[in-house]
Design a protein around this motif. Structure first.
Motif, PDB file in Angstrom:
ATOM      1  N   PHE A   1       1.085  -1.138   0.110  1.00  0.00           N
ATOM      2  CA  PHE A   1       0.059   0.244  -0.088  1.00  0.00           C
ATOM      3  C   PHE A   1       1.052   0.931   0.057  1.00  0.00           C
ATOM      4  O   PHE A   1       0.400   2.234  -0.312  1.00  0.00           O
ATOM      5  CB  PHE A   1      -1.304   0.070   1.220  1.00  0.00           C
ATOM      6  CG  PHE A   1      -1.853  -1.215   1.492  1.00  0.00           C
ATOM      7  CD1 PHE A   1      -2.759  -0.870   0.239  1.00  0.00           C
ATOM      8  CD2 PHE A   1      -2.770  -1.678   2.167  1.00  0.00           C
ATOM      9  CE1 PHE A   1      -4.520  -1.686  -0.301  1.00  0.00           C
ATOM     10  CE2 PHE A   1      -3.436  -2.959   1.532  1.00  0.00           C
ATOM     11  CZ  PHE A   1      -4.058  -2.444   0.670  1.00  0.00           C
ATOM     12  N   LEU A   2       2.355   1.439   0.784  1.00  0.00           N
ATOM     13  CA  LEU A   2       2.742   2.539   0.893  1.00  0.00           C
ATOM     14  C   LEU A   2       3.517   2.907  -0.612  1.00  0.00           C
ATOM     15  O   LEU A   2       3.493   4.205  -1.095  1.00  0.00           O
ATOM     16  CB  LEU A   2       4.068   2.015   2.061  1.00  0.00           C
ATOM     17  CG  LEU A   2       5.398   3.127   1.852  1.00  0.00           C
ATOM     18  CD1 LEU A   2       4.495   4.865   2.995  1.00  0.00           C
ATOM     19  CD2 LEU A   2       6.419   2.841   2.913  1.00  0.00           C
ATOM     20  N   ALA A   3       3.962   1.750  -1.852  1.00  0.00           N
ATOM     21  CA  ALA A   3       4.726   1.887  -2.476  1.00  0.00           C
ATOM     22  C   ALA A   3       3.374   2.305  -4.148  1.00  0.00           C
ATOM     23  O   ALA A   3       3.620   3.203  -4.455  1.00  0.00           O
ATOM     24  CB  ALA A   3       5.016   0.767  -3.603  1.00  0.00           C
ATOM     25  N   ALA A   4       2.091   2.101  -2.595  1.00  0.00           N
ATOM     26  CA  ALA A   4       0.965   2.256  -4.038  1.00  0.00           C
ATOM     27  C   ALA A   4       0.596   4.076  -3.739  1.00  0.00           C
ATOM     28  O   ALA A   4       0.509   5.129  -4.169  1.00  0.00           O
ATOM     29  CB  ALA A   4      -0.250   1.919  -3.504  1.00  0.00           C
ATOM     30  N   MET A   5       0.503   4.304  -2.682  1.00  0.00           N
ATOM     31  CA  MET A   5       0.386   5.960  -2.330  1.00  0.00           C
ATOM     32  C   MET A   5       1.829   7.348  -2.764  1.00  0.00           C
ATOM     33  O   MET A   5       0.682   7.961  -3.030  1.00  0.00           O
ATOM     34  CB  MET A   5       0.542   5.551  -0.582  1.00  0.00           C
ATOM     35  CG  MET A   5      -0.735   5.431   0.035  1.00  0.00           C
ATOM     36  SD  MET A   5      -0.941   5.335   2.128  1.00  0.00           S
ATOM     37  CE  MET A   5      -2.585   4.130   2.121  1.00  0.00           C
ATOM     38  N   GLN A   6       2.516   5.907  -2.985  1.00  0.00           N
ATOM     39  CA  GLN A   6       4.234   6.975  -3.222  1.00  0.00           C
ATOM     40  C   GLN A   6       4.313   7.281  -4.642  1.00  0.00           C
ATOM     41  O   GLN A   6       4.305   8.716  -5.337  1.00  0.00           O
ATOM     42  CB  GLN A   6       4.739   6.362  -2.970  1.00  0.00           C
ATOM     43  CG  GLN A   6       5.381   6.438  -1.187  1.00  0.00           C
ATOM     44  CD  GLN A   6       6.679   5.814  -0.891  1.00  0.00           C
ATOM     45  OE1 GLN A   6       7.332   5.273  -2.019  1.00  0.00           O
ATOM     46  NE2 GLN A   6       7.323   6.158  -0.052  1.00  0.00           N
ATOM     47  N   ALA A   7       3.083   6.337  -5.577  1.00  0.00           N
ATOM     48  CA  ALA A   7       2.269   7.035  -7.019  1.00  0.00           C
ATOM     49  C   ALA A   7       1.347   7.616  -6.723  1.00  0.00           C
ATOM     50  O   ALA A   7       1.214   8.235  -8.110  1.00  0.00           O
ATOM     51  CB  ALA A   7       1.997   5.054  -7.177  1.00  0.00           C
ATOM     52  N   VAL A   8       0.745   8.234  -6.024  1.00  0.00           N
ATOM     53  CA  VAL A   8       0.038   8.758  -5.857  1.00  0.00           C
ATOM     54  C   VAL A   8      -0.076  10.247  -6.835  1.00  0.00           C
ATOM     55  O   VAL A   8       1.646  10.405  -6.043  1.00  0.00           O
ATOM     56  CB  VAL A   8      -1.124   8.956  -4.918  1.00  0.00           C
ATOM     57  CG1 VAL A   8      -2.423  10.561  -5.666  1.00  0.00           C
ATOM     58  CG2 VAL A   8      -1.863   7.967  -4.873  1.00  0.00           C
ATOM     59  N   PRO A   9      -0.157  10.697  -7.787  1.00  0.00           N
ATOM     60  CA  PRO A   9       0.505  12.085  -7.706  1.00  0.00           C
ATOM     61  C   PRO A   9       0.137  13.701  -6.900  1.00  0.00           C
ATOM     62  O   PRO A   9      -1.014  13.444  -5.864  1.00  0.00           O
ATOM     63  CB  PRO A   9      -0.438  12.991  -8.628  1.00  0.00           C
ATOM     64  CG  PRO A   9      -0.824  11.696  -9.631  1.00  0.00           C
ATOM     65  CD  PRO A   9      -1.605  10.971  -8.406  1.00  0.00           C
ATOM     66  N   ARG A  10       0.924  14.322  -6.338  1.00  0.00           N
ATOM     67  CA  ARG A  10       0.918  15.167  -5.290  1.00  0.00           C
ATOM     68  C   ARG A  10      -0.122  16.099  -5.845  1.00  0.00           C
ATOM     69  O   ARG A  10      -0.420  16.816  -4.699  1.00  0.00           O
ATOM     70  CB  ARG A  10       2.346  15.455  -4.997  1.00  0.00           C
ATOM     71  CG  ARG A  10       3.102  13.648  -4.264  1.00  0.00           C
ATOM     72  CD  ARG A  10       2.519  13.308  -3.045  1.00  0.00           C
ATOM     73  NE  ARG A  10       3.593  12.345  -2.936  1.00  0.00           N
ATOM     74  CZ  ARG A  10       2.944  11.361  -1.679  1.00  0.00           C
ATOM     75  NH1 ARG A  10       2.317  11.981  -1.252  1.00  0.00           N
ATOM     76  NH2 ARG A  10       3.717  10.549  -1.557  1.00  0.00           N
ATOM     77  N   ASP A  11      -0.006  16.559  -7.375  1.00  0.00           N
ATOM     78  CA  ASP A  11      -1.258  17.820  -7.563  1.00  0.00           C
ATOM     79  C   ASP A  11      -1.893  17.183  -6.871  1.00  0.00           C
ATOM     80  O   ASP A  11      -2.466  18.664  -6.160  1.00  0.00           O
ATOM     81  CB  ASP A  11      -0.810  17.630  -8.828  1.00  0.00           C
ATOM     82  CG  ASP A  11       0.647  18.370  -8.998  1.00  0.00           C
ATOM     83  OD1 ASP A  11       1.210  18.755  -8.493  1.00  0.00           O
ATOM     84  OD2 ASP A  11       0.610  17.881 -10.311  1.00  0.00           O
TER      85      ASP A  11
END
Length: 316
Positions: free
Chosen positions: A188-198
């Motif tokens: 889940f952490l790897a998927a969260m880090q792939a979410v665009p920060r915009d």
């Protein structure tokens, strides 16, 4: 006037075209060959054994058709093992999924020593299942376990972890959650880090707090990962063996088989008193079909929820 025959392309060009067409299949062929040897062949051979009166000592017997399946389903221990498997699976999979997403959200935040904490959550997964089971079996001991000791300090009566059905399932599910929560957390952490920060910046500009941002931005973007974790947790949870097997010294699933799972029942049929490979193979195939059906149901439900959420988001 004579027409000239079209010249054939050079050998190098023909080999290049052949390489483009054939090489992708050659690259993926080792996986399928290995899968056929260690996956499909044992599966087909198990189906063949399940249709025969096959014993550990006597070897292959006569063809009996589906009689092994009928005999297995009619035994009371099959229903007990099926109940225990589903109970332990639900008590471990649901809290594990919720805890993994919550821990991943904390690790994704701007905290100190993030690398240390991210490595720490994976340590339980590295520990051998035998060691985890032995330690937890002592923690949940009925008479001298640390859990009952702590409960007694606050005035709560000792719980019979090895006698009561629900208590034993909770103890075994605690072992499973201890081992696998960190593994799913990193996914889940790897998927969260792939979410665009915009997206987070836009949510903050719109006035959303962290909780609203988590449920309105993070969770919708994690839907494919949630589907993957649910399907893999289903496959692994319904095949649980190490934790209940080592929960006591006898390894039989309790005096009344109150925590005996399907895989333990399979082991008991094949290598226990009956030594019937035919019936054990029948249980293996029933478990395989059960995992496939539940996996497909989970996949269809989660895909429908994900598509419904995406349509609703697009509609707004």
């Amino acid at each position: 006037m004579a027409t000239l025959a079209p010249s054939r392309p050079p050998m190098r060009d023909r080999l290049g075209r052949l390489d483009v067409r054939v090489s992708p299949y050659l690259y993926i062929a080792p996986f399928f060959v290995l899968f056929a040897l260690v996956g499909l062949f044992p599966l087909a051979y198990t189906a063949y054994v399940s249709l025969h009166d096959w014993h550990l000592i006597g070897g292959q017997g006569e063809f009996v058709g589906v009689q092994n399946y009928v005999d297995v389903v009619q035994q009371p221990r099959f229903a007990t093992a099926l109940r225990n498997t589903f109970s332990i699976f639900l008590l471990s999979a649901v809290p594990q999924l919720v805890a993994a997403i919550a821990i991943a959200a904390v690790l994704d935040a701007n905290i100190r020593a993030r690398t240390f904490w991210r490595m720490g959550v994976l340590l339980p997964y590295v520990v051998a299942p035998v060691a985890v089971s032995l330690i937890f079996s002592k923690l949940f001991a009925d008479q001298s376990g640390m859990i009952n000791t702590l409960l007694g300090m606050v005035g709560i009566d000792a719980i019979r972890w090895h006698a009561d059905v629900l208590a034993s399932h909770v103890a075994i599910a605690s072992m499973v959650n201890f081992r696998w929560t960190g593994y799913n957390t990193l996914i889940f952490l790897a998927a969260m880090q792939a979410v665009p920060r915009d997206l987070y910046e836009a949510a903050l500009i719109d006035g959303a707090n962290r909780v609203r941002t988590f449920f309105s931005v993070t969770v919708p973007m994690l839907r494919p990962t949630i589907i993957f974790v649910i399907v893999t947790a289903t496959i692994g949870g319904l095949q649980i063996f190490d934790e209940p097997r080592l929960f006591d010294q006898l390894g039989q699933g309790g005096a009344d088989r109150q925590w005996m799972t399907m895989t333990m029942y399979l082991y008991e049929l094949g290598w226990g008193a009956q030594k019937s490979f035919g019936r054990a193979s029948a249980v293996a195939w029933l478990l395989f079909v059960l995992i496939v059906v539940i996996g497909l149901i989970n996949f269809a439900l989660t895909r429908r929820i994900a598509s419904a959420g995406a349509d609703g988001k697009g509609g707004r």
